[in-house]
Design an enzyme around this catalytic site. Structure first.
Site, short mmCIF file in Angstrom:
data_model
loop_
_atom_site.label_atom_id
_atom_site.label_comp_id
_atom_site.label_asym_id
_atom_site.label_seq_id
_atom_site.Cartn_x
_atom_site.Cartn_y
_atom_site.Cartn_z
N CYS B 101 0.66 -1.15 -0.14
CA CYS B 101 -0.14 -0.09 0.04
C CYS B 101 0.99 1.28 0.04
O CYS B 101 2.03 1.49 -0.66
CB CYS B 101 -0.85 -0.05 1.18
SG CYS B 101 -2.41 1.02 1.05
N THR B 102 0.51 2.22 1.04
CA THR B 102 1.29 3.36 0.93
C THR B 102 2.69 3.38 1.53
O THR B 102 3.53 4.33 1.55
CB THR B 102 0.53 4.75 1.39
OG1 THR B 102 0.13 4.31 2.50
CG2 THR B 102 -0.82 4.70 0.59
#
Lengths: 218, 218
Positions: B101-102
């Protein structure tokens, strides 16, 4: 709407955290992670420790309860314990009582599964019958307000299905997009029917050994 | 073989626990969960608290490093912090440096993504370019020893793909069967292309608001 995730020493982390990721994104919902006592609680692998803030005594009337599995559950289901007592206590007033993986054995021990269709991890599916359940080889099984999921990762599917029931398809779809749940496993080996016989026997042996080790620990 | 999962205040729990469930089932592998300091560490939802045992200083040469995402990552990537320093320090000697993800933004801030093909949560994919990366709209992206996954749940696919590289297909298949990863989402809404435009805009708005709230918190 309160959703309680009830934990115990030796729980499988992903069983709980998959649904947690879904439930914590539901609008107008308060999620509480609870256990027998506050403070340090260790997972099945003994590598992850939670710092628990809320006890079972504080969580008396959750709308939804979810219990994860773990290699220890067969022993806890047989011998009893605070998690089983709590499930027995809260179940009558829930909207949904749910389990992931071998958490179903704990529901069974709490008397929740009697006469229910239910599922659990494929390795222990036949053990559900000891609790009066009808074992269903499906990923997520609804029987009235009792909802059970297959092994470990199936908790994500259970949670999204439950959101659909509680708040409608659009909310479930939004949460699915938020956690980018567009699964692309690199192999097709996630169920005992898709896995090769060699892989299946290998996993069964490893899990029998691991369960024996856990059950031999005082 | 040591696999380190590096955490920080505000991480998304499933980003870390999906891969954790896979890695802790790998033979001959030690998994360590670490952070800047020992003790209590709280996730993005503020509802889950870990009790961290190992610091970054203790984990100096992991073979594999994995960093999860969180709404806070854009700020951490901009301002720096112990997680970014640690990633920069350990990356040169890893076999694989990975993000979910981020978490990719933190790899970017650590200088890991310069010239790499990489992915991240669909909402922030274009932000990878600021770190010299080539943004790839794929679920799991390998570029040499840098491996990045799309949003949240994609960490499970990343981890199983990594096991395949490190220990072969049979081991990955066995782990997949052990965690019964035979996904059956109740909707087809897990990617920005499969979700409806209404759901996509709804999620984008919620995430922008949530990120703004997190970034406004001191």
């Amino acid at each position: 709407m309160q959703i309680a995730i009830g934990l115990y020493e030796g729980f499988t982390a992903l069983d709980a955290i998959g649904p947690f990721a879904v439930f914590t994104n539901m609008p107008d919902t308060s999620v509480v992670v609870c256990a027998d006592r506050t403070g340090r609680l260790t997972d099945e692998s003994a590598l992850l420790h939670l710092d628990i803030e809320h006890t079972f005594d504080e969580v008396r009337a959750p709308d939804v309860v979810l219990v994860p599995g773990g290699l220890i559950t067969r022993r806890v289901a047989r011998d009893g314990g605070p998690i089983v007592d709590w499930l027995r206590r809260v179940h009558p007033a829930t909207t949904y009582t749910t389990s992931v993986c071998t958490g179903a054995l704990l529901l069974g021990a709490a008397g929740v599964l009697d006469g229910c269709r239910a599922t659990t991890h494929w390795m222990v599916l036949d053990q559900l019958r000891a609790y009066g359940a009808v074992a269903a080889d499906e990923r997520v099984v609804f029987d009235g307000k009792v909802v059970t999921a297959a092994g470990v990762s199936a908790g994500i599917d259970l949670a999204l299905t439950l959101v659909t029931e509680l708040q409608g398809a659009e909310t479930a779809q939004a949460i699915q997009l938020g956690i980018e749940y567009d699964p692309q496993p690199p192999h097709d080996s996630g169920s005992p029917t898709s896995a090769s016989p060699a892989v299946r026997e290998f996993v069964a042996q490893i899990m029998r050994d691991a369960e024996a080790r856990v059950h031999a620990t005082p």
